[in-house]
Design a protein around this motif. Structure first.
Motif, mmCIF file in Angstrom:
data_model
loop_
_atom_site.group_PDB
_atom_site.id
_atom_site.type_symbol
_atom_site.label_atom_id
_atom_site.label_comp_id
_atom_site.label_asym_id
_atom_site.label_seq_id
_atom_site.Cartn_x
_atom_site.Cartn_y
_atom_site.Cartn_z
ATOM 1 N N ALA A 15 0.834 -1.204 0.000
ATOM 2 C CA ALA A 15 0.000 0.000 0.000
ATOM 3 C C ALA A 15 0.870 1.255 0.000
ATOM 4 C CB ALA A 15 -0.929 0.001 1.205
ATOM 5 N N LEU A 16 1.930 1.246 0.804
ATOM 6 C CA LEU A 16 2.825 2.397 0.875
ATOM 7 C C LEU A 16 3.600 2.574 -0.431
ATOM 8 C CD1 LEU A 16 4.223 2.038 4.512
ATOM 9 C CD2 LEU A 16 2.453 3.607 3.689
ATOM 10 N N GLU A 17 3.975 1.477 -1.066
ATOM 11 C CA GLU A 17 4.677 1.571 -2.348
ATOM 12 C C GLU A 17 3.782 2.209 -3.406
ATOM 13 O OE1 GLU A 17 5.909 -2.414 -3.131
ATOM 14 O OE2 GLU A 17 7.603 -2.336 -1.730
ATOM 15 N N TRP A 18 2.507 1.800 -3.436
ATOM 16 C CA TRP A 18 1.576 2.401 -4.392
ATOM 17 C C TRP A 18 1.320 3.873 -4.066
ATOM 18 C CZ3 TRP A 18 -2.109 -2.400 -4.459
ATOM 19 C CH2 TRP A 18 -1.686 -3.283 -5.464
ATOM 20 N N LEU A 19 1.185 4.175 -2.789
ATOM 21 C CA LEU A 19 1.002 5.576 -2.404
ATOM 22 C C LEU A 19 2.179 6.424 -2.864
ATOM 23 C CD1 LEU A 19 -0.462 5.785 1.233
ATOM 24 C CD2 LEU A 19 -1.375 6.864 -0.823
ATOM 25 N N ASN A 20 3.355 5.875 -2.740
ATOM 26 C CA ASN A 20 4.558 6.610 -3.138
ATOM 27 C C ASN A 20 4.659 6.733 -4.657
ATOM 28 O OD1 ASN A 20 7.004 7.812 -1.773
ATOM 29 N ND2 ASN A 20 8.043 6.509 -3.265
ATOM 30 N N THR A 21 4.312 5.666 -5.358
ATOM 31 C CA THR A 21 4.365 5.680 -6.820
ATOM 32 C C THR A 21 3.353 6.660 -7.408
ATOM 33 O OG1 THR A 21 5.102 3.380 -6.893
ATOM 34 C CG2 THR A 21 4.108 4.264 -8.901
ATOM 35 N N TYR A 22 2.140 6.638 -6.851
ATOM 36 C CA TYR A 22 1.064 7.480 -7.376
ATOM 37 C C TYR A 22 0.829 8.687 -6.462
ATOM 38 C CZ TYR A 22 0.341 3.105 -9.866
ATOM 39 O OH TYR A 22 0.524 1.973 -10.620
ATOM 40 N N ARG A 23 1.913 9.234 -5.970
ATOM 41 C CA ARG A 23 1.843 10.331 -5.001
ATOM 42 C C ARG A 23 1.010 11.488 -5.551
ATOM 43 N NH1 ARG A 23 6.948 12.264 -1.334
ATOM 44 N NH2 ARG A 23 5.778 13.671 0.019
ATOM 45 N N GLY A 24 0.019 11.902 -4.770
ATOM 46 C CA GLY A 24 -0.860 12.995 -5.170
ATOM 47 C C GLY A 24 -1.994 12.575 -6.081
#
Length: 287
Positions: A15-24
């Motif tokens: 979840a954190l990796e996706w949040l970081n990848t799709y930041r904003g």
């Protein structure tokens, strides 16, 4: 509603990796009772929605080594309301959770989601403020912990960065001879609160050692009545002292006129309900 890609991580790390990848570009879904409405109204226009429901073992309520409790990010309102641990240590929080919406809502909505929605009228926020809760914020870069009263920064706005999620709520152990009470005023049983709040007092030989008053629906964010709290500490909680602290709390409130109530009525209800809450909290502390 804008189309988006629905993502189901199987771990917090993913979840954190996706949040970081799709930041904003992404929004986190815990229960979804607030998010779905905002997506439909176009308040949020994410390209990705990251649903935490598939991540195992995030719906916990556990004691910690300090004698307090930890609440996971997908723990339901109903689970908090029914938890023997919460009922024993934090009865005002259990009461607040039991008032959230209808039974269907409580069995979908999460306490963490309620905080992240950052509604000024969130029912659980004043109780958590009263108990001195902290939130653990996680990202790929690490974790940080904030007192809850630093988490809310405006209506619908929190201190969360766009690559972070709330990983946990932490509650400290209540001191001995501590009592707390939740209070709420609405037009109908399931309506959004006109005023809500919680009062906590700690007594020693009938003198107030500590006090915390959380208020909701009377400002741009859930708030603490810090001047009213100061008016209680070190004093015997006589009717006169409680009345004065309640009056100060009503002055600290920053209500507005809206479709549910006038600012004047809200301010008066802060005074009345804070007085009732403090008296009930005092009785529980003595017990």
């Amino acid at each position: 509603m804008k189309e988006f890609e629905y993502l189901e991580p199987t771990s917090i790390q993913q979840a954190l990796e996706w949040l970081n990848t799709y930041r904003g570009q992404a929004r986190v879904l815990a229960g979804g009772t607030d998010l779905y409405l905002r997506l439909r109204k176009g308040v949020f226009l994410p390209d990705y929605v990251i649903d935490l429901k598939r991540v195992p073992r995030l719906d916990y309520i556990t004691p910690n080594r300090g004698g307090g409790a930890q609440i996971g990010p997908t723990t339901l309102q109903d689970e908090v309301a029914r938890s023997p641990l919460i009922q024993q240590l934090y009865p005002a929080l259990a009461e607040a959770a039991s008032w959230v919406g209808a039974v269907q809502t409580r069995n979908r909505a999460t306490v963490v989601g309620n905080l992240c929605n950052a509604s000024p009228a969130a029912d659980t926020a004043p109780a958590l403020l009263g108990y001195g809760a902290q939130v653990k914020l996680a990202s790929l870069q690490g974790e940080r912990t904030l007192p809850l009263d630093e988490f809310f920064v405006g209506p619908g706005r929190t201190a969360l960065r766009d690559n972070e999620l709330v990983a946990e709520i932490s509650l400290p152990a209540p001191a001995s001879h501590t009592g707390a009470a939740f209070f709420r005023r609405t037009r109908t049983a399931m309506d959004i609160a006109v005023v809500c709040g919680a009062a906590m007092v700690q007594l020693a030989n009938d003198t107030c050692q500590d006090a915390r008053i959380g208020l909701g629906a009377v400002g741009p964010t859930p708030m603490r009545a810090v001047r009213a709290e100061a008016a209680l500490r070190g004093k015997s909680l006589t009717d006169q002292v409680i009345e004065e602290a309640s009056r100060i709390a009503s002055e600290e409130a920053r209500p507005i006129d809206d479709v549910r109530s006038t600012a004047e009525y809200r301010r008066e209800m802060v005074r009345v309900l804070t007085r009732r809450g403090l008296r009930q909290a005092m009785e529980r502390a003595r017990a």
